[in-house]
Design a protein around this motif. Structure first.
Motif, PDB file in Angstrom:
ATOM      1  N   GLU A  11       0.835  -1.204   0.000  1.00  0.00           N
ATOM      2  CA  GLU A  11       0.000   0.000   0.000  1.00  0.00           C
ATOM      3  C   GLU A  11       0.872   1.258   0.000  1.00  0.00           C
ATOM      4  O   GLU A  11       0.575   2.233  -0.693  1.00  0.00           O
ATOM      5  CB  GLU A  11      -0.924  -0.008   1.219  1.00  0.00           C
ATOM      6  CG  GLU A  11      -1.961   1.090   1.197  1.00  0.00           C
ATOM      7  CD  GLU A  11      -2.941   1.003   2.362  1.00  0.00           C
ATOM      8  OE1 GLU A  11      -3.588   2.040   2.634  1.00  0.00           O
ATOM      9  OE2 GLU A  11      -3.073  -0.060   2.995  1.00  0.00           O
ATOM     10  N   LEU A  12       1.948   1.211   0.758  1.00  0.00           N
ATOM     11  CA  LEU A  12       2.874   2.344   0.817  1.00  0.00           C
ATOM     12  C   LEU A  12       3.441   2.662  -0.565  1.00  0.00           C
ATOM     13  O   LEU A  12       3.640   3.833  -0.906  1.00  0.00           O
ATOM     14  CB  LEU A  12       4.008   2.008   1.795  1.00  0.00           C
ATOM     15  CG  LEU A  12       4.917   3.126   2.240  1.00  0.00           C
ATOM     16  CD1 LEU A  12       4.144   4.196   2.987  1.00  0.00           C
ATOM     17  CD2 LEU A  12       6.006   2.551   3.133  1.00  0.00           C
ATOM     18  N   ASN A  13       3.664   1.640  -1.358  1.00  0.00           N
ATOM     19  CA  ASN A  13       4.212   1.826  -2.704  1.00  0.00           C
ATOM     20  C   ASN A  13       3.259   2.570  -3.635  1.00  0.00           C
ATOM     21  O   ASN A  13       3.678   3.026  -4.697  1.00  0.00           O
ATOM     22  CB  ASN A  13       4.618   0.489  -3.313  1.00  0.00           C
ATOM     23  CG  ASN A  13       5.837  -0.082  -2.651  1.00  0.00           C
ATOM     24  OD1 ASN A  13       6.641   0.638  -2.064  1.00  0.00           O
ATOM     25  ND2 ASN A  13       6.000  -1.390  -2.725  1.00  0.00           N
ATOM     26  N   THR A  14       1.987   2.706  -3.261  1.00  0.00           N
ATOM     27  CA  THR A  14       1.035   3.442  -4.102  1.00  0.00           C
ATOM     28  C   THR A  14       1.099   4.949  -3.852  1.00  0.00           C
ATOM     29  O   THR A  14       0.609   5.715  -4.676  1.00  0.00           O
ATOM     30  CB  THR A  14      -0.412   2.966  -3.868  1.00  0.00           C
ATOM     31  OG1 THR A  14      -0.844   3.362  -2.562  1.00  0.00           O
ATOM     32  CG2 THR A  14      -0.545   1.463  -4.054  1.00  0.00           C
ATOM     33  N   GLU A  59       2.755   7.657  -6.477  1.00  0.00           N
ATOM     34  CA  GLU A  59       1.909   7.975  -7.625  1.00  0.00           C
ATOM     35  C   GLU A  59       0.737   8.875  -7.214  1.00  0.00           C
ATOM     36  O   GLU A  59       0.392   9.827  -7.926  1.00  0.00           O
ATOM     37  CB  GLU A  59       1.398   6.696  -8.291  1.00  0.00           C
ATOM     38  CG  GLU A  59       0.632   6.935  -9.572  1.00  0.00           C
ATOM     39  CD  GLU A  59       1.454   7.598 -10.674  1.00  0.00           C
ATOM     40  OE1 GLU A  59       0.861   8.339 -11.478  1.00  0.00           O
ATOM     41  OE2 GLU A  59       2.682   7.392 -10.734  1.00  0.00           O
ATOM     42  N   GLN A  60       0.139   8.587  -6.059  1.00  0.00           N
ATOM     43  CA  GLN A  60      -0.956   9.433  -5.575  1.00  0.00           C
ATOM     44  C   GLN A  60      -0.477  10.864  -5.330  1.00  0.00           C
ATOM     45  O   GLN A  60      -1.158  11.831  -5.688  1.00  0.00           O
ATOM     46  CB  GLN A  60      -1.535   8.871  -4.276  1.00  0.00           C
ATOM     47  CG  GLN A  60      -2.290   7.578  -4.438  1.00  0.00           C
ATOM     48  CD  GLN A  60      -2.771   7.066  -3.092  1.00  0.00           C
ATOM     49  OE1 GLN A  60      -3.306   7.828  -2.287  1.00  0.00           O
ATOM     50  NE2 GLN A  60      -2.590   5.785  -2.849  1.00  0.00           N
ATOM     51  N   GLU A  61       0.707  10.984  -4.719  1.00  0.00           N
ATOM     52  CA  GLU A  61       1.260  12.303  -4.435  1.00  0.00           C
ATOM     53  C   GLU A  61       1.586  13.038  -5.734  1.00  0.00           C
ATOM     54  O   GLU A  61       1.337  14.246  -5.848  1.00  0.00           O
ATOM     55  CB  GLU A  61       2.488  12.170  -3.539  1.00  0.00           C
ATOM     56  CG  GLU A  61       2.101  11.735  -2.131  1.00  0.00           C
ATOM     57  CD  GLU A  61       3.265  11.216  -1.311  1.00  0.00           C
ATOM     58  OE1 GLU A  61       4.417  11.211  -1.797  1.00  0.00           O
ATOM     59  OE2 GLU A  61       3.017  10.799  -0.161  1.00  0.00           O
ATOM     60  N   LYS A  62       2.126  12.309  -6.702  1.00  0.00           N
ATOM     61  CA  LYS A  62       2.463  12.919  -7.992  1.00  0.00           C
ATOM     62  C   LYS A  62       1.203  13.434  -8.696  1.00  0.00           C
ATOM     63  O   LYS A  62       1.182  14.560  -9.210  1.00  0.00           O
ATOM     64  CB  LYS A  62       3.185  11.899  -8.870  1.00  0.00           C
ATOM     65  CG  LYS A  62       3.578  12.410 -10.234  1.00  0.00           C
ATOM     66  CD  LYS A  62       4.278  11.318 -11.019  1.00  0.00           C
ATOM     67  CE  LYS A  62       4.548  11.760 -12.444  1.00  0.00           C
ATOM     68  NZ  LYS A  62       5.165  10.682 -13.223  1.00  0.00           N
TER      69      LYS A  62
END
Length: 135
Positions: free
Chosen positions: A48-51, A54-57
């Motif tokens: 989940e942390l790895n997502t 992309e969300q922040e970008k």
């Protein structure tokens, strides 16, 4: 008898299972399940942390793309909102991975600081300052 038990038996032949007898997960099915559940939860949280990058970008790009428009403040608040979610996930990971907890808490603090700075610029307020959490 495991390799460590074999090695230790050479030192203390009267206690041939001295190492493995002190590891509850080797003898207790409930402890073994709990340890496996903790490892599974850590893997899930890392996935989940790895997502979040992309969300922040995406949130950042939406904010930058709205510069000069009436939606800009709202887009900055949306961008800021991603960071506390990221921080909360890191807090959960700190509980599941106690050996890395200090680093997870440090990263969570950074995410909260970023959120505060982003939100402050959306409302023209001064960011709050927090002390770094104790190690």
């Amino acid at each position: 008898m495991g390799q460590l038990d074999s090695w230790y038996a050479g030192i203390d032949p009267e206690r041939p299972e001295a190492v493995s007898s002190g590891l509850p997960s080797l003898h207790d099915p409930a402890a073994r399940r709990a340890a496996q559940d903790q490892r599974d939860e850590a893997r899930r949280l890392h996935a989940e942390l790895n997502t979040y990058p992309e969300q922040e970008k995406e949130a950042f790009n939406a904010s930058i793309g709205s510069t000069g428009t009436p939606e800009h403040a709202a887009r900055r608040r949306e961008w800021a909102a991603v960071h506390p979610e990221h921080a909360a996930l890191l807090d959960r990971l700190a509980q599941v991975e106690p050996l890395a907890a200090t680093e997870h808490r440090r990263r969570a603090h950074t995410q909260r600081s970023l959120a505060d700075e982003i939100a402050a610029k959306a409302t023209d307020r001064t960011p709050t300052t927090e002390n770094e959490p104790a190690a």
